[in-house]
Structures are given as structure tokens and as C-alpha cells.
Design a protein around this motif. Structure first.
Motif, PDB file in Angstrom:
ATOM      1  N   TRP A 186     -60.413 -21.273  98.935  1.00 28.57           N
ATOM      2  CA  TRP A 186     -60.564 -20.606 100.228  1.00 28.57           C
ATOM      3  C   TRP A 186     -61.959 -20.853 100.798  1.00 28.57           C
ATOM      4  O   TRP A 186     -62.115 -21.123 101.992  1.00 28.57           O
ATOM      5  CB  TRP A 186     -60.318 -19.102 100.048  1.00 28.57           C
ATOM      6  N   LEU A 187     -62.983 -20.774  99.938  1.00 32.65           N
ATOM      7  CA  LEU A 187     -64.352 -20.989 100.393  1.00 32.65           C
ATOM      8  C   LEU A 187     -64.548 -22.429 100.854  1.00 32.65           C
ATOM      9  O   LEU A 187     -65.211 -22.696 101.862  1.00 32.65           O
ATOM     10  CB  LEU A 187     -65.324 -20.658  99.260  1.00 32.65           C
ATOM     11  N   SER A 188     -63.959 -23.386 100.129  1.00 28.29           N
ATOM     12  CA  SER A 188     -64.061 -24.794 100.530  1.00 28.29           C
ATOM     13  C   SER A 188     -63.376 -25.030 101.867  1.00 28.29           C
ATOM     14  O   SER A 188     -63.877 -25.772 102.719  1.00 28.29           O
ATOM     15  CB  SER A 188     -63.438 -25.689  99.451  1.00 28.29           C
ATOM     16  N   GLU A 189     -62.231 -24.380 102.063  1.00 26.55           N
ATOM     17  CA  GLU A 189     -61.529 -24.523 103.337  1.00 26.55           C
ATOM     18  C   GLU A 189     -62.359 -23.958 104.481  1.00 26.55           C
ATOM     19  O   GLU A 189     -62.442 -24.543 105.558  1.00 26.55           O
ATOM     20  CB  GLU A 189     -60.177 -23.805 103.238  1.00 26.55           C
ATOM     21  N   LEU A 190     -62.996 -22.820 104.219  1.00 26.81           N
ATOM     22  CA  LEU A 190     -63.861 -22.225 105.245  1.00 26.81           C
ATOM     23  C   LEU A 190     -65.010 -23.161 105.586  1.00 26.81           C
ATOM     24  O   LEU A 190     -65.303 -23.424 106.763  1.00 26.81           O
ATOM     25  CB  LEU A 190     -64.389 -20.886 104.733  1.00 26.81           C
ATOM     26  N   ALA A 191     -65.672 -23.690 104.559  1.00 25.92           N
ATOM     27  CA  ALA A 191     -66.803 -24.583 104.800  1.00 25.92           C
ATOM     28  C   ALA A 191     -66.360 -25.871 105.487  1.00 25.92           C
ATOM     29  O   ALA A 191     -67.110 -26.458 106.274  1.00 25.92           O
ATOM     30  CB  ALA A 191     -67.502 -24.910 103.476  1.00 25.92           C
ATOM     31  N   GLY A 192     -65.130 -26.301 105.192  1.00 21.28           N
ATOM     32  CA  GLY A 192     -64.631 -27.519 105.817  1.00 21.28           C
ATOM     33  C   GLY A 192     -64.472 -27.419 107.320  1.00 21.28           C
ATOM     34  O   GLY A 192     -64.396 -28.430 108.009  1.00 21.28           O
ATOM     35  N   ARG A 193     -64.432 -26.189 107.840  1.00 20.74           N
ATOM     36  CA  ARG A 193     -64.314 -25.997 109.276  1.00 20.74           C
ATOM     37  C   ARG A 193     -65.675 -25.946 109.969  1.00 20.74           C
ATOM     38  O   ARG A 193     -65.737 -25.839 111.187  1.00 20.74           O
ATOM     39  CB  ARG A 193     -63.580 -24.686 109.562  1.00 20.74           C
ATOM     40  N   LEU A 194     -66.746 -25.994 109.183  1.00 21.00           N
ATOM     41  CA  LEU A 194     -68.081 -25.834 109.745  1.00 21.00           C
ATOM     42  C   LEU A 194     -68.800 -27.167 109.863  1.00 21.00           C
ATOM     43  O   LEU A 194     -68.475 -28.135 109.161  1.00 21.00           O
ATOM     44  CB  LEU A 194     -68.908 -24.893 108.859  1.00 21.00           C
ATOM     45  N   GLU A 195     -69.784 -27.205 110.731  1.00 19.40           N
ATOM     46  CA  GLU A 195     -70.656 -28.368 110.857  1.00 19.40           C
ATOM     47  C   GLU A 195     -71.681 -28.315 109.738  1.00 19.40           C
ATOM     48  O   GLU A 195     -72.494 -27.387 109.680  1.00 19.40           O
ATOM     49  CB  GLU A 195     -71.357 -28.347 112.219  1.00 19.40           C
ATOM     50  N   PRO A 196     -71.666 -29.264 108.796  1.00 22.91           N
ATOM     51  CA  PRO A 196     -72.576 -29.172 107.636  1.00 22.91           C
ATOM     52  C   PRO A 196     -74.043 -29.073 108.009  1.00 22.91           C
ATOM     53  O   PRO A 196     -74.829 -28.470 107.287  1.00 22.91           O
ATOM     54  CB  PRO A 196     -72.285 -30.461 106.856  1.00 22.91           C
ATOM     55  N   GLY A 197     -74.447 -29.628 109.126  1.00 18.56           N
ATOM     56  CA  GLY A 197     -75.858 -29.612 109.485  1.00 18.56           C
ATOM     57  C   GLY A 197     -76.271 -28.448 110.357  1.00 18.56           C
ATOM     58  O   GLY A 197     -77.431 -28.380 110.767  1.00 18.56           O
ATOM     59  N   GLY A 198     -75.352 -27.532 110.664  1.00 17.00           N
ATOM     60  CA  GLY A 198     -75.685 -26.452 111.571  1.00 17.00           C
ATOM     61  C   GLY A 198     -75.476 -25.082 110.956  1.00 17.00           C
ATOM     62  O   GLY A 198     -74.824 -24.932 109.928  1.00 17.00           O
ATOM     63  N   GLY A 199     -76.027 -24.062 111.618  1.00 19.75           N
ATOM     64  CA  GLY A 199     -75.830 -22.691 111.198  1.00 19.75           C
ATOM     65  C   GLY A 199     -76.386 -22.404 109.810  1.00 19.75           C
ATOM     66  O   GLY A 199     -77.183 -23.157 109.258  1.00 19.75           O
ATOM     67  N   TRP A 200     -75.938 -21.271 109.254  1.00 22.26           N
ATOM     68  CA  TRP A 200     -76.371 -20.922 107.903  1.00 22.26           C
ATOM     69  C   TRP A 200     -75.822 -21.914 106.882  1.00 22.26           C
ATOM     70  O   TRP A 200     -76.460 -22.189 105.865  1.00 22.26           O
ATOM     71  CB  TRP A 200     -75.927 -19.502 107.563  1.00 22.26           C
TER      72      TRP A 200
END
Length: 431
Positions: free
Chosen positions: A16-30
Motif C-alpha cells: 500500500w505504501l509503495s502504491e501511494l509513493a508511486g503516485r507521487l513525484e519523487p523529486g517533490g514534496g515531502w
């Protein structure tokens, strides 16, 4: 510990955590801060060998613009609690939790002292905001750790002190973390101490092992540029009380290593759930996979087939046929791009029973992404099972964009189908 030795609760939360991170821009935000400062720690959380503090998860949800009381957060909190409960039953875990709580209590006391000092210091508003956030976060983690320790101690005696209550959601999660994810720098130190090497302060560092913390130079403790964009606007004291403002997150590029780990975790969890007769949870896990990056699905398909779980992949494709039009198109395009044309065609064939309005949206999305062949396959499958009148209604939704592709698809089906379609288009006034 290898991934195949992990309890299923840890594997499911990691997925679930990997899926959440997969939706994010790796270089942005927290998430960008986590990935830049402690990639190994982040990987340990994705692998399921560590369970991050809940505020770290809240930070990722904040990046995505998810509300703290929304369904995704509720699902994540339930999985986090289950994973933490299993993690805490490992040998020696109670001692580790107690030590971490002791460190957090010390950091809370330090933050209180720092707040009193900075409140009387001119020009220290920014550092004061960070210190207040440190205190809030440290107290929340003391409560979280206390609740986890209480859960290990079993029923309480009548004369025993009450356990610490579970933490309330932190209003402004900061990128603080466990031994993994110890990534966010503390506020800037005074210039006279800038060259000293000492343990960094602040709740964001309080999860570090003491020896590792002693090796961190204080010159690394600078206030980071606050994450902006890619999700909700940061809130809380450090952000001057700025309100949340959701913004769409861009689709990230596929990380092959992350996709492989997510697929391995999912397959392992599926096998465990099937072996335990928990078919409903296994089906739910397949549906959750559809919420991840479309580019991960071909990797999952290969892993399922290698594991002898081809039936689960067929189930996943069936569920994918009910996805919203744009999502359906994205999955179909990902399968085609990954060299799985048969899976792509099967998915599109299963989706042709949808309302024509939804199919028009799927075709438009495929064409916009340059997947003309897949759009043609969807229209051909539609023409094989739906009436010419249905096809005319589909064309009427976007005559300029759909009439020509529909006629081209009809020619690939049969000359008779092309004649029937032309007649229906003339009757409808589209041709």
C-alpha cells in the motif's frame, strides 16, 4: 530478513505504501525530501522491513492531496496499525520501542525549552515555528509508541497506570522518521556552533540510533526549502497556518526496481492469503493493485504467471475493465507498451459493454496518448458485439474524432459491418 519471511500484514502495508509513493513525484514534496536524504531507509519501508511513524505516512498523503479523514487515509491507518502490531511482536521489539519513546520524551522536553528561549529572541519566528512543530510531533510520537507498548503488555491490572492514548492526527506532518527515514534536517544552528559535530536536535532526528546520530555534523542542520506543489499546500505552524489547497499530482515515471518490489510483495501476500483461505482479502489486494501506477501492472502480470497465479491476473484484468475511462486507457496503453498486446486486447474486449459515453472517453484518452492501434482494437471489439445504432450514438458524441476511426475499425471486422455502420451513420445524420 528476506521478503519471503515477512508476515503478510507487513507485506500488505508495504505494498500500500509503495502504491501511494508511486503516485507521487519523487523529486517533490515531502517524498522528495525522504528520497533525497535517506533512500535506503525509504526502501526498507517499501520492502516491509520497517514500519514508519504514522506522521511520515501522513506526509505522503499530504503530498498527494488526500484528506486526513478520507478513505485512502483510513485504509492506510488500518494497514499501518496491523503492520505495527506484527512488527512489535518480534524478539527485542519492546526494548526498542521503549528506547525510542525515551528519546522522544527527551526531544519533547528539549523542544519546550527551545520554544521558551526562541519566544524571547527577536527575528527567530521561523525557528520558533519549527520548534513548536517539533514539540507537537514529539508528543504525538510518544503517544503512538506508548500505545504500541501498551498493546504488548496485555490486559492491565486494576491498580496499573493507564496506557498512553493513541495519537491524534498531526495537523502538519513533518518529514521526521524512524531509524529509517531519518531524513529531515533540523533548524539552523547558531553560526558559532556551525562547525561542531554533535547529535542533531529536534523530533525529526530523535529516531536515530545514538551512535549514528553522533556522527551527523551540525552543519547539515539547515532549514530545508519547504516542499510545495504536487499535493496539498503545507499546513501548521511552520507554514504560517496556510490552508490546504489540493493540486493534481503528475503521473511519475516507472521505477523498475520499485515495480519489481511491489509485484514481489503482492504475489507473496496473495499466496499467503490463498493458502489461508482468505479469498475475499486476496480479491481486495488485486483491486488495490489497480490503484497503483499503470506501468507496474505488466511487471505484476509477469510475476503472477511465474508464480502459477495466472487466474489472479485474469481476475485483475476483469476488474480493470470497470475502471474509469481515462484509467482504463492508461492501463491498456501500459500493457501495449510493455509488449503484452494480448492482455491489452482482452482488457479492451471486456470493456465494450460499458455505456457509449464512457467508451468515447476511453477512445479519446487512447488517441491522445498516441495509442491509435489500441483505440482501433477497442472500437473493433465494440463493433463486434454492439449494434450499428450503438456505434452511431458513439460517433455522435465526437463526430470529428470518432467517425473515421469507427469506419476504419469496421473495415477490419467485415465488409458487412462497414455497410451497416455507414447506413446507421447516415440515418443518424453523422455521415
Amino acid at each position: 530478513m528476506t521478503v519471503h519471511q515477512l508476515p503478510v500484514e507487513l507485506v500488505v502495508f508495504a505494498g500500500w505504501l509503495s502504491e501511494l509513493a508511486g503516485r507521487l513525484e519523487p523529486g517533490g514534496g515531502w517524498y522528495g525530501v525522504f528520497a533525497a536524504r535517506d533512500p535506503e531507509g525509504l526502501r526498507a519501508c517499501f520492502d516491509g522491513t520497517e514500519v514508519p511513524p504514522w506522521d511520515v505516512v501522513e506526509s505522503l498523503l499530504q503530498d498527494l492531496g488526500e484528506p486526513a479523514d478520507g478513505p485512502r487515509a483510513a485504509r492506510g491507518r488500518a494497514l499501518h496499525r496491523a503492520a505495527a502490531a506484527v512488527h512489535d511482536r518480534a524478539p527485542g521489539a519492546a526494548e526498542v520501542l521503549a528506547e525510542r519513546r525515551r528519546l522522544m520524551e527527551r526531544e519533547a522536553a528539549y523542544a519546550e525549552t527551545r520554544i521558551r528561549t526562541l519566544a524571547e529572541t527577536p527575528g527567530a519566528a521561523a525557528e520558533l515555528a519549527w520548534a513548536r512543530d517539533d514539540l507537537q510531533r514529539a508528543r504525538a510520537r510518544v503517544a503512538e509508541l506508548g500505545a504500541r507498548l501498551a498493546g504488548l503488555q496485555g490486559p492491565r491490572r486494576p491498580d496499573a497506570p493507564a496506557p498512553v492514548a493513541a495519537p491524534a492526527p498531526v495537523a502538519a506532518p513533518a518529514p521526521a522518521a524512524a531509524p529509517v527515514l531519518a531524513v529531515a534536517p533540523a533548524p539552523a544552528a547558531a553560526p558559532a556552533r556551525a562547525a561542531a559535530r554533535r547529535r542533531p536536535r529536534g523530533a525529526r532526528y530523535a529516531w536515530l540510533d545514538t551512535e549514528a546520530a553522533d556522527a551527523v555534523p551540525e552543519e547539515a542542520q539547515v532549514v530545508p526549502e519547504l516542499p510545495v506543489g504536487g499535493g496539498a499546500a503545507p499546513r501548521g505552524a511552520r507554514f504560517g497556518g496556510a490552508p490546504a489547497a489540493p493540486a493534481p499530482a503528475p503521473l511519475p515515471a516507472v521505477d523498475p526496481g520499485q515495480a519489481a518490489r511491489a509485484a514481489g510483495n503482492a504475489v507473496y501476500a496473495l499466496r499467503r492469503l490463498r493458502a489461508q483461505g482468505r479469498g475475499g482479502e486476496a480479491h481486495g489486494l488485486l483491486c488495490e493493485a489497480l490503484a497503483g501506477p499503470p506501468g507496474w501492472l505488466p511487471v505484476l502480470a509477469a510475476e503472477l504467471h511465474r508464480a502459477g497465479l495466472a487466474a489472479d491476473w485474469a481476475t485483475l484484468l476483469w476488474e480493470a475493465a470497470s475502471l474509469p475511462p481515462a484509467r482504463l486507457a492508461a492501463v491498456a496503453g501500459a500493457l501495449a507498451d510493455a509488449g503484452r498486446p494480448h492482455d491489452c486486447e482482452q482488457l479492451l474486449r471486456q470493456g465494450v459493454a460499458r455505456p457509449v459515453e464512457e467508451l468515447a472517453g476511453a477512445c479519446a484518452a487512447l488517441l491522445a496518448e498516441g495509442h491509435q492501434a489500441e483505440a482501433g482494437a477497442l472500437l473493433a471489439a465494440f463493433l463486434r458485439v454492439r449494434t450499428p445504432e450503438d456505434a452511431a450514438r458513439l460517433a455522435a458524441l465526437d463526430p470529428a474524432g470518432l467517425t473515421a476511426p469507427l469506419l476504419a475499425a469496421a473495415r477490419t471486422v467485415s465488409p458487412a459491418r462497414e455497410r451497416d455502420l455507414l447506413h446507421a451513420l447516415r440515418v443518424a445524420g453523422t455521415a
